[in-house]
Design a protein around this motif. Structure first.
Motif, PDB file in Angstrom:
ATOM      1  N   ALA A  86      19.844  50.164 -15.915  1.00  0.00           N
ATOM      2  CA  ALA A  86      20.561  51.159 -15.112  1.00  0.00           C
ATOM      3  C   ALA A  86      20.029  51.216 -13.689  1.00  0.00           C
ATOM      4  CB  ALA A  86      20.459  52.533 -15.765  1.00  0.00           C
ATOM      5  N   SER A 132      22.284  50.745 -10.522  1.00  0.00           N
ATOM      6  CA  SER A 132      22.334  51.826  -9.540  1.00  0.00           C
ATOM      7  C   SER A 132      22.059  51.286  -8.143  1.00  0.00           C
ATOM      8  CB  SER A 132      21.312  52.905  -9.909  1.00  0.00           C
ATOM      9  OG  SER A 132      21.297  53.950  -8.967  1.00  0.00           O
ATOM     10  N   VAL A 151      26.526  53.242 -14.299  1.00  0.00           N
ATOM     11  CA  VAL A 151      25.259  53.928 -14.572  1.00  0.00           C
ATOM     12  C   VAL A 151      25.508  55.345 -15.075  1.00  0.00           C
ATOM     13  CG1 VAL A 151      23.020  54.579 -13.626  1.00  0.00           C
ATOM     14  CG2 VAL A 151      24.137  52.489 -12.837  1.00  0.00           C
ATOM     15  N   SER A 190      14.578  57.106 -14.779  1.00  0.00           N
ATOM     16  CA  SER A 190      15.790  56.397 -14.372  1.00  0.00           C
ATOM     17  C   SER A 190      16.908  57.353 -13.985  1.00  0.00           C
ATOM     18  CB  SER A 190      16.251  55.489 -15.523  1.00  0.00           C
ATOM     19  OG  SER A 190      17.450  54.822 -15.209  1.00  0.00           O
ATOM     20  N   HIS A 202      18.409  57.720 -10.197  1.00  0.00           N
ATOM     21  CA  HIS A 202      19.829  57.435  -9.946  1.00  0.00           C
ATOM     22  C   HIS A 202      20.519  58.628  -9.301  1.00  0.00           C
ATOM     23  CE1 HIS A 202      23.956  56.152 -10.550  1.00  0.00           C
ATOM     24  NE2 HIS A 202      24.185  57.203 -11.316  1.00  0.00           N
TER      25      HIS A 202
END
Length: 376
Positions: free
Chosen positions: A55, A59, A67, A133, A137
């Motif tokens: 991801a 991203s 994502v 993550s 993001h």
């Protein structure tokens, strides 16, 4: 300053486009990123660890919809286990033994169910990795973390309760140990989410408390000869250790401990650009892992060694199949070649494509400005 001719740069950018396409092609309608769509032991499953880093690559590439869909899947998958986790926490607070099959797993089916195959399931690194993550993001693209709050709270509560327990490492091995890269993932995830404004004050404070304790534990027991170690009380290194610096921030970039760790990993495990997992690795003979080359390169770039990082990126680019797919590992420099055949007989040839390899290529390509072609 790193220099590279336009032709080579355009080839690296073309491979980034291909990596994005491979990940997109295999992303499940649920949003899950399967670890590998064809490899017998991984087929039909998704990991929070693999998916979290995949991801991050997507991203950085700018595919926000992909994502978001992955984080939606994690949110649903973890949110559905709220009652199960509450039962686990209740048993733990009462001083009772928690059955292993009640603990949250490390991998899930693509529709978010528990798997039916036996696996080495108790791992906490994926929960920390996903927290890092999703926060990263949202920050990059202006997303609202409240969209994933239910899953975030489950990940936080599970990581805070079990961070100090021995568990399997990134490689699903040695559940009797406490692994430095696992602790770093927990630190990185909890510190990121504690400052993101999505948690109530009680949870945020608990995140800071646990992250501080985990960092102190590593610095007290996870350092030997001036570098981080594979697990507490050991002196060996592991190819995952660079992640303790970037992205998880357990150790500060450029610090003596960070530099010594990268030097030790490179000295023991980097063979002409391909990074091994650890010296005793017998899985498929102990080959060179593309994603680990990217982790080392990411860290070299972060401390200003861009030529060294580019060398690693180009090595990874050189391992692509004729179809533009990246394997999990390659066997050019096996540590234990006599062990390879038994794994081929058990599970078939090496996982190809491995989406995590493609995701990490996107991360390192972005660090080095190679996601786009060079203007003519």
């Amino acid at each position: 300053m790193t220099t590279i001719d336009h032709h080579r740069a355009d080839d690296l950018a073309a491979l980034a486009r291909r990596s994005h396409a491979v990940i997109r092609q295999h992303q499940h309608p649920s949003g899950a990123y399967p670890a590998s769509p064809t490899f017998s032991a991984y087929r039909g499953y998704a990991w929070l660890r693999d998916g979290g880093f995949t991801a991050e690559g997507m991203s950085r590439y700018g595919d926000v919809a992909s994502v978001d869909a992955f984080h939606d899947w994690v949110d649903r998958t973890l949110g559905a286990r709220r009652d199960r986790l509450d039962e686990v926490l209740s048993l733990r607070s009462a001083g009772r033994e928690v059955p292993g099959d009640l603990l949250l797993p490390t991998r899930f089916t693509l529709d978010g169910a528990d798997g039916t195959d036996e696996w080495w399931d108790f791992q906490t690194d994926g929960y920390g990795t996903w927290l890092w993550s999703v926060v990263t993001h949202a920050r990059r693209h202006g997303g609202d973390l409240r969209r994933w709050r239910r899953g975030i709270e489950v990940a936080v509560d599970f990581a805070c309760a079990f961070w100090a327990e021995p568990c399997y490492d990134w490689w699903e091995e040695h559940d009797e140990q406490r692994h430095v890269s696992t602790l770093a993932a927990v630190v990185g995830g909890l510190e990121a989410v504690a400052e993101a404004g999505v948690l109530d004050e009680g949870r945020a404070a608990r995140c800071r408390e646990v992250a501080s304790a985990a960092r102190a534990l590593v610095l007290a027991e996870g350092v030997a000869d001036g570098h981080l170690t594979k697990w507490l009380g050991d002196n060996a290194v592991d190819g995952s250790l660079p992640a303790c610096i970037v992205p998880f921030g357990l150790v500060e970039v450029g610090s003596p401990l960070a530099r010594a760790t990268l030097t030790a990993v490179a000295s023991d495990l980097d063979a002409d650009g391909g990074v091994h997992r650890f010296l005793a690795d017998v899985f498929y003979g102990g080959g060179q892992w593309l994603l680990l080359s990217c982790f080392l390169g990411w860290n070299l770039a972060a401390q200003g060694e861009r030529d060294g990082a580019l060398r690693l990126l180009e090595w990874v680019a050189g391992q692509v199949t004729d179809d533009g797919e990246m394997p999990e590992q390659v066997g050019h420099d096996l540590l234990h070649p006599g062990s390879r055949d038994e794994w081929v007989e058990r599970w078939g040839e090496v996982a190809t494509p491995l989406l995590w390899s493609h995701g990490m290529y996107l991360v390192l390509a972005d660090e080095l400005g190679r996601l786009q072609e060079v203007p003519a």
